[in-house]
Design a protein around this motif. Structure first.
Motif, short mmCIF file in Angstrom:
data_model
loop_
_atom_site.label_atom_id
_atom_site.label_comp_id
_atom_site.label_asym_id
_atom_site.label_seq_id
_atom_site.Cartn_x
_atom_site.Cartn_y
_atom_site.Cartn_z
N GLY A 1 -40.86 -66.34 31.08
CA GLY A 1 -40.34 -65.24 30.28
C GLY A 1 -40.54 -65.46 28.79
N THR A 2 -40.43 -66.72 28.35
CA THR A 2 -40.69 -67.05 26.94
C THR A 2 -42.13 -66.76 26.58
OG1 THR A 2 -38.99 -68.79 27.00
CG2 THR A 2 -40.63 -68.90 25.24
N ALA B 1 -45.28 -60.34 23.68
CA ALA B 1 -44.74 -59.00 23.42
C ALA B 1 -44.50 -58.75 21.93
CB ALA B 1 -43.43 -58.81 24.19
N ILE B 2 -44.10 -59.78 21.19
CA ILE B 2 -43.81 -59.57 19.77
C ILE B 2 -45.07 -59.47 18.92
CG2 ILE B 2 -41.58 -60.72 19.96
CD1 ILE B 2 -42.78 -63.16 18.64
N THR B 3 -46.22 -59.73 19.54
CA THR B 3 -47.48 -59.63 18.79
C THR B 3 -48.40 -58.57 19.39
OG1 THR B 3 -48.46 -61.39 20.14
CG2 THR B 3 -47.37 -62.04 18.09
N SER B 4 -47.91 -57.80 20.36
CA SER B 4 -48.73 -56.77 21.01
C SER B 4 -48.01 -55.43 20.93
CB SER B 4 -49.00 -57.13 22.47
OG SER B 4 -49.58 -58.41 22.59
N SER B 5 -48.75 -54.37 21.07
CA SER B 5 -48.14 -53.05 21.03
C SER B 5 -47.33 -52.81 22.30
CB SER B 5 -49.22 -51.97 20.90
OG SER B 5 -50.03 -51.94 22.06
N THR B 6 -46.30 -51.97 22.17
CA THR B 6 -45.47 -51.65 23.33
C THR B 6 -46.28 -50.98 24.42
OG1 THR B 6 -43.61 -51.34 21.81
CG2 THR B 6 -43.35 -50.48 24.05
N ALA C 1 -39.34 -57.29 32.35
CA ALA C 1 -38.80 -55.94 32.42
C ALA C 1 -37.70 -55.71 31.38
CB ALA C 1 -38.25 -55.68 33.84
N VAL C 2 -36.81 -56.68 31.25
CA VAL C 2 -35.71 -56.54 30.29
C VAL C 2 -36.23 -56.48 28.86
CG1 VAL C 2 -33.69 -57.71 29.33
CG2 VAL C 2 -33.98 -57.56 31.80
N MET C 3 -37.20 -57.36 28.53
CA MET C 3 -37.75 -57.37 27.18
C MET C 3 -38.44 -56.05 26.85
SD MET C 3 -39.17 -61.20 26.44
CE MET C 3 -39.94 -61.43 28.04
N LEU C 4 -39.20 -55.50 27.80
CA LEU C 4 -39.86 -54.22 27.56
C LEU C 4 -38.85 -53.12 27.27
CD1 LEU C 4 -42.76 -54.06 30.19
CD2 LEU C 4 -42.91 -54.50 27.74
N LEU C 5 -37.75 -53.11 28.02
CA LEU C 5 -36.73 -52.09 27.82
C LEU C 5 -36.08 -52.22 26.45
CD1 LEU C 5 -35.09 -52.10 31.36
CD2 LEU C 5 -36.35 -50.21 30.32
N PHE C 6 -35.71 -53.43 26.07
CA PHE C 6 -35.04 -53.62 24.78
C PHE C 6 -35.98 -53.31 23.62
CE2 PHE C 6 -31.62 -56.07 26.89
CZ PHE C 6 -30.54 -55.46 26.27
#
Length: 220
Positions: free
Chosen positions: A129-130, A136-141, A208-213
């Motif tokens: 998950g890390t 995720a913090i360096t890529s577009s949603t 999944a949780v990170m994408l939602l937040f």
């Protein structure tokens, strides 16, 4: 009904007070050695979690699944964030992707060899998950959503949870695979497989949780 609860509580209290606290003679018993012998793996912690305490571990997986559903329910009525800022400078992107690669490799190592050395499914899932979070913090949603859909991550998450519960139930019923040679990669019966399933479940659930937040709250 309150009287029934009160009587039950008093009866339980009396039972606790009257129950003997005498301990068995453990002078000739080494608990760690016993666990290692019974599970067939050198990591006694994994042996406890995935064999001696397997019933509790099943519900830990269920609780994690409910937590993911709770996040989806909590954010279902919110509007997506209008602007999601990402790291755009090259040094941050390089460091984040490098960290993601290292975390992913650690995750695989912990999942496959968690029954032989410190680690296991939950630790492997957190490492996975890390790795996903650093990407995720360096890529577009949109790109992360596209990858999530492309690899059918939600489906694999559900499959891993169901498979874990089924295999754990089989193990609890008394059916075990051969333990194999102590210290070998393929040893410990169902424990290595359960480790891998937990790692997949935790990593994909975290994704999944990170994408939602990120979608509804941006980068926190």
């Amino acid at each position: 009904m309150r009287w029934i609860y009160l009587i039950a509580g008093i009866a339980l209290g009396i039972k606790i007070l009257l129950t003997s606290n005498a301990l068995p003679d453990l002078s000739q018993l080494t608990i760690v050695e016993t666990i290692v012998r019974e599970t067939g793996i050198p990591n006694a912690v994994s042996g406890i979690i995935l064999r001696n305490r397997l019933y509790d571990t099943i519900f830990e997986v269920v609780v994690f699944t409910i937590a993911i559903l709770g996040v989806k329910f909590l954010l279902s009525t919110e509007q997506p964030a209008t602007t999601v800022y990402q790291f755009t400078d090259s040094p941050s992107i390089v460091l984040a992707r490098l960290g993601a690669t290292i975390a992913a490799l650690v995750s695989i190592e912990l999942a496959i060899r968690g029954h032989l050395s410190p680690g296991g499914g939950f630790a492997a899932g957190v490492a996975g998950g890390t790795a996903i979070g650093l990407v995720a913090i360096t890529s577009s949603t949109e790109e992360m959503d596209r990858l999530y859909q492309r690899w059918h991550a939600a489906t694999w998450e559900k499959i891993s949870a169901i498979a874990f519960i089924i295999i754990a139930a089989i193990n609890l019923s008394g059916v075990e695979l051969p333990h194999g040679e102590l210290g070998a990669l393929i040893s410990g019966g169902f424990i290595p497989l359960l480790n891998v399933l937990v790692a997949i479940k935790v990593a994909l659930g975290s994704w999944a949780v990170m994408l939602l937040f990120i979608r509804y709250r941006g980068l926190l």
